[in-house]
Design an enzyme around this catalytic site. Structure first.
Site, PDB file in Angstrom:
ATOM      1  N   ARG A 185     -95.492  18.554 -64.292  1.00  0.00           N
ATOM      2  CA  ARG A 185     -95.308  19.817 -63.563  1.00  0.00           C
ATOM      3  C   ARG A 185     -95.690  20.993 -64.450  1.00  0.00           C
ATOM      4  NH1 ARG A 185     -92.320  20.588 -59.158  1.00  0.00           N
ATOM      5  NH2 ARG A 185     -91.029  18.761 -59.475  1.00  0.00           N
ATOM      6  N   MET A 196     -94.530  23.696 -50.836  1.00  0.00           N
ATOM      7  CA  MET A 196     -93.668  22.531 -50.993  1.00  0.00           C
ATOM      8  C   MET A 196     -93.556  21.995 -52.425  1.00  0.00           C
ATOM      9  SD  MET A 196     -92.566  22.383 -48.011  1.00  0.00           S
ATOM     10  CE  MET A 196     -91.672  20.838 -47.907  1.00  0.00           C
ATOM     11  N   ASN A 203     -88.976  33.602 -51.072  1.00  0.00           N
ATOM     12  CA  ASN A 203     -89.176  32.375 -50.292  1.00  0.00           C
ATOM     13  C   ASN A 203     -88.577  32.542 -48.901  1.00  0.00           C
ATOM     14  OD1 ASN A 203     -89.820  29.620 -49.780  1.00  0.00           O
ATOM     15  ND2 ASN A 203     -87.731  29.017 -50.289  1.00  0.00           N
ATOM     16  N   HIS A 258     -86.770  30.073 -46.039  1.00  0.00           N
ATOM     17  CA  HIS A 258     -86.220  28.718 -45.924  1.00  0.00           C
ATOM     18  C   HIS A 258     -85.630  28.518 -44.524  1.00  0.00           C
ATOM     19  CE1 HIS A 258     -84.487  24.960 -47.239  1.00  0.00           C
ATOM     20  NE2 HIS A 258     -83.378  25.304 -46.629  1.00  0.00           N
ATOM     21  N   LYS A 302     -89.812  28.953 -36.563  1.00  0.00           N
ATOM     22  CA  LYS A 302     -91.090  29.549 -37.002  1.00  0.00           C
ATOM     23  C   LYS A 302     -91.403  30.823 -36.234  1.00  0.00           C
ATOM     24  CE  LYS A 302     -93.519  25.630 -38.962  1.00  0.00           C
ATOM     25  NZ  LYS A 302     -94.827  25.039 -39.226  1.00  0.00           N
ATOM     26  N   GLU A 303     -91.040  30.837 -34.956  1.00  0.00           N
ATOM     27  CA  GLU A 303     -91.285  32.036 -34.155  1.00  0.00           C
ATOM     28  C   GLU A 303     -90.564  33.244 -34.771  1.00  0.00           C
ATOM     29  OE1 GLU A 303     -90.297  33.003 -29.655  1.00  0.00           O
ATOM     30  OE2 GLU A 303     -91.237  31.036 -29.923  1.00  0.00           O
ATOM     31  N   GLU A 346     -89.523  33.410 -37.943  1.00  0.00           N
ATOM     32  CA  GLU A 346     -90.090  33.637 -39.281  1.00  0.00           C
ATOM     33  C   GLU A 346     -91.374  34.459 -39.215  1.00  0.00           C
ATOM     34  OE1 GLU A 346     -88.505  29.729 -41.687  1.00  0.00           O
ATOM     35  OE2 GLU A 346     -90.519  29.659 -40.893  1.00  0.00           O
TER      36      GLU A 346
HETATM   37  C1  GRF Z   1     -91.364  27.291 -42.495  1.00  0.00           C
HETATM   38  O1  GRF Z   1     -90.462  26.894 -41.490  1.00  0.00           O
HETATM   39  C2  GRF Z   1     -90.654  27.745 -43.743  1.00  0.00           C
HETATM   40  O2  GRF Z   1     -89.355  28.198 -43.529  1.00  0.00           O
HETATM   41  C3  GRF Z   1     -90.589  26.486 -44.588  1.00  0.00           C
HETATM   42  O3  GRF Z   1     -91.755  25.783 -44.284  1.00  0.00           O
HETATM   43  C4  GRF Z   1     -92.237  26.141 -42.996  1.00  0.00           C
HETATM   44  C5  GRF Z   1     -93.663  26.547 -43.174  1.00  0.00           C
HETATM   45  O4  GRF Z   1     -94.337  26.699 -41.964  1.00  0.00           O
HETATM   46  N1  GRF Z   1     -90.402  26.824 -45.969  1.00  0.00           N
HETATM   47  P1  GRF Z   1     -95.812  27.288 -41.914  1.00  0.00           P
HETATM   48  O5  GRF Z   1     -96.681  26.459 -42.834  1.00  0.00           O
HETATM   49  O6  GRF Z   1     -95.750  28.725 -42.332  1.00  0.00           O
HETATM   50  O7  GRF Z   1     -96.228  27.118 -40.475  1.00  0.00           O
END
Ligand code: GRF
Length: 183
Positions: A62, A87, A104, A106, A168-169, A171
């Protein structure tokens, strides 16, 4: 304000952030991925955004990988590093070097469910509410100071898939907005 967006997969948050650049006071100076096959790479193409690809699998440790990431960051010198579905765990020295500048998102109501499979965990626990959290990154997984959180009621017919989409919507709406208020 100059930002770099880190992603590993689909990139819906990356797209929302790129798309809202015109309305908000930040500039995506580059994207970054550890995954040469990430769907999000197409989004970079669509928005004409340069993306640095460093495949973590070609490094033994890493630390070696993060040294390369570190060099890239020093070169572009962003104000903020925005993790959007990135990830990989970021090594301690990198977090220390960019203290207070890594953000971040989450998919859970932290401190509930750090780590993976958050939608599954919320369903199994029969939670009434689920949601998402934007937070500063520290040297503990999904545990830094919370900047913004938004929740919704879980319906009887919700599944992992529907929760993924509902989260996601939210976010995609709140991440660009929150980034624009960072300074
Ligand atoms: C999101 O739900 C975020 O919270 C998590 O990973 C997902 C990423 O989705 N960390 P995307 O690749 O932005 O569609």
């Amino acid at each position: 304000m100059k930002i770099v967006v880190f992603f590993s997969g689909t990139g819906t948050n990356l797209e929302a952030i790129l798309n809202k650049q015109k309305d908000f006071d930040y500039e995506v100076i580059s994207a970054f991925t550890n995954n040469p096959k990430a769907e999000g790479l197409k989004i970079c193409g669509k928005y004409n955004t340069q993306c640095e690809v460093i495949d973590h699998r070609v490094f033994k440790t890493r630390k070696d990988f993060d040294n390369n990431v570190s060099e890239f960051l020093e070169k572009i010198n962003p104000d903020y590093i925005i993790l959007a579905g990135y990830m990989r765990i970021i090594s301690e020295s990198l977090v220390n070097d960019w203290e207070g500048q890594i953000i971040n998102i989450h998919p859970s109501l932290l401190p509930k469910y750090p780590g993976l499979n958050t939608h599954q965990k919320a369903l199994e626990a029969k939670d009434k509410y689920h949601g998402t959290t934007i937070h500063y990154v520290i040297n503990k997984l999904d545990a830094g100071p919370i900047i913004r959180q938004e929740s919704f009621k879980i319906e009887l017919n919700d599944t992992v898939e529907s929760l993924t989409n509902r989260v996601k919507e939210i976010e995609n709406r709140i991440y660009p907005e929150t980034i624009s208020k960072l300074i």
